[in-house]
Design an enzyme around this catalytic site. Structure first.
Site, PDB file in Angstrom:
ATOM      1  N   GLU A  38      -9.557  53.781  36.244  1.00 58.88           N
ATOM      2  CA  GLU A  38      -9.533  55.455  36.130  1.00 58.88           C
ATOM      3  C   GLU A  38     -10.287  55.493  34.914  1.00 58.88           C
ATOM      4  O   GLU A  38     -10.019  54.964  33.828  1.00 58.88           O
ATOM      5  CB  GLU A  38      -7.750  55.543  36.193  1.00 58.88           C
ATOM      6  CG  GLU A  38      -7.332  56.620  35.870  1.00 58.88           C
ATOM      7  CD  GLU A  38      -5.808  56.949  35.874  1.00 58.88           C
ATOM      8  OE1 GLU A  38      -5.185  55.916  35.634  1.00 58.88           O
ATOM      9  OE2 GLU A  38      -5.386  57.956  36.172  1.00 58.88           O
ATOM     10  N   LYS A 109      -6.465  62.289  42.350  1.00 58.54           N
ATOM     11  CA  LYS A 109      -5.098  61.859  42.155  1.00 58.54           C
ATOM     12  C   LYS A 109      -4.218  62.762  42.632  1.00 58.54           C
ATOM     13  O   LYS A 109      -3.946  63.793  42.078  1.00 58.54           O
ATOM     14  CB  LYS A 109      -5.127  61.184  40.710  1.00 58.54           C
ATOM     15  CG  LYS A 109      -3.712  60.684  40.647  1.00 58.54           C
ATOM     16  CD  LYS A 109      -3.774  59.929  38.974  1.00 58.54           C
ATOM     17  CE  LYS A 109      -2.761  59.173  38.721  1.00 58.54           C
ATOM     18  NZ  LYS A 109      -2.945  58.727  37.027  1.00 58.54           N
ATOM     19  N   CYS A 142      -4.070  54.754  40.194  1.00 58.76           N
ATOM     20  CA  CYS A 142      -3.052  54.372  39.177  1.00 58.76           C
ATOM     21  C   CYS A 142      -1.822  54.697  39.532  1.00 58.76           C
ATOM     22  O   CYS A 142      -1.052  54.274  40.555  1.00 58.76           O
ATOM     23  CB  CYS A 142      -3.087  54.917  37.769  1.00 58.76           C
ATOM     24  SG  CYS A 142      -2.494  54.008  36.496  1.00 58.76           S
ATOM     25  N   VAL A 169       0.169  51.849  31.687  1.00 53.88           N
ATOM     26  CA  VAL A 169       0.894  51.588  30.486  1.00 53.88           C
ATOM     27  C   VAL A 169       2.212  51.229  30.822  1.00 53.88           C
ATOM     28  O   VAL A 169       2.643  50.412  30.023  1.00 53.88           O
ATOM     29  CB  VAL A 169       1.060  52.903  29.498  1.00 53.88           C
ATOM     30  CG1 VAL A 169      -0.416  53.361  29.060  1.00 53.88           C
ATOM     31  CG2 VAL A 169       1.672  54.308  30.265  1.00 53.88           C
TER      32      VAL A 169
HETATM   33  C1  ACM Z   1      -1.361  56.505  35.027  1.00 56.77           C
HETATM   34  O1  ACM Z   1      -1.141  56.856  36.196  1.00 56.77           O
HETATM   35  N1  ACM Z   1      -2.483  56.444  34.425  1.00 56.77           N
HETATM   36  C2  ACM Z   1      -0.183  55.623  34.532  1.00 56.77           C
END
Ligand code: ACM
Length: 261
Positions: A38, A109, A142, A169
């Site tokens: 990402e 996203k 992510c 993270v």
């Molecule tokens: C994330 O969605 N970058 C943790």
């Protein structure tokens, strides 16, 4: 089919440097499909929406997508990567799929994580599945992993491989994705980054452990937590077409969607 990922350590805001390093890593690989993290070109921790907009690009005519299209044509491979997308005054945390014939599509996203809600607009379209010849691939980014309906939607649309650019993270995803693969009988390629960014009061450390998972949750390769890596493994996408768990249990047909949506 040869699939893999780059696990990178982007330098915040140094787009040309980050793109150049990724291109030279991919140039040394023999692969059909490579997934990058990402926001691989910009880094992650923006301090404002204005900064995210300034570092974002139009898709497909921006610098990053154009550079990857050129590489995909030269190397005859498909690439999925995350990047910040600008569309007028809107800014999305997006991913593109490019291949030997050029730009294929962009996914925005759907589930923004934490301060991303300050920097980006949430995605506004369904995740799609693309036939790239060797396999059908879908994209999620992510934190989308936390919402099992995204992987399920991609699997129901026929994805053999989930391409998953990430900047993780929290510690949970590498193990949780094993379940996403088992329950959907799909491969998954999570491409994460490493390193720490501290561009505000809060520092963020990214967990690495990028991985390629098999359709029964096998860890085909899992990377280190702290080093840049580029790897390729061989898979058979046909394994994702068999959704039979036992002779009488089919993972889609056995769903009780009359009672549980
Ligand atoms: C994330 O969605 N970058 C943790």
């Amino acid at each position: 089919m040869k699939v893999g990922f780059l696990q990178t350590f982007p330098r915040f805001g140094k787009k040309s440097e980050n793109i150049g390093r990724a291109i030279s890593s991919i140039s040394g690989l023999n692969a059909d499909l490579i997934v990058l993290p990402e926001l691989f070109n910009t880094g992650y921790q923006f301090v404002s929406r204005e900064e995210a907009l300034a570092l974002s690009e139009r898709i497909p005519d921006g610098q990053t997508t154009q550079a990857l299209i050129k590489l995909a044509k030269e190397k005859n491979l498909y690439i999925v990567t995350g990047l910040a997308e600008r569309e007028n005054e809107r800014c999305y945390n997006s991913a593109v799929l490019v291949g030997p014939d050029g730009f294929i599509d962009c996914y925005r996203k759907l589930h923004l994580f934490y301060h991303e809600k300050l920097w980006f607009d949430p995605g506004n379209a369904e995740p799609e599945v693309y036939d790239i010849g060797h396999a059908k691939v879908g994209i999620m980014i992510c934190f989308d992993w936390f919402f099992p309906e995204v992987a399920r939607c991609l699997a129901l649309k026929g994805a053999d491989i989930i391409c998953h650019p990430a900047n993780l993270v929290l510690p949970y995803c590498p193990q949780a994705m094993i379940t996403r693969c088992i329950e959907n009988r799909v491969y998954a390629i999570t491409a994460n980054r490493v390193g720490t960014e501290k561009r505000s009061e809060e520092s963020l450390t990214f967990i690495g452990t990028s991985q390629v998972l098999g359709t029964k949750g096998e860890i085909l390769y899992r990377a280190t937590s702290d080093r840049e890596e580029s790897i390729v493994v061989e898979i058979d996408p046909g394994n994702a077409r068999d959704k039979q768990v036992t002779a009488v249990n089919h993972i889609f047909e056995d769903r009780r969607i009359k009672f549980i949506v």
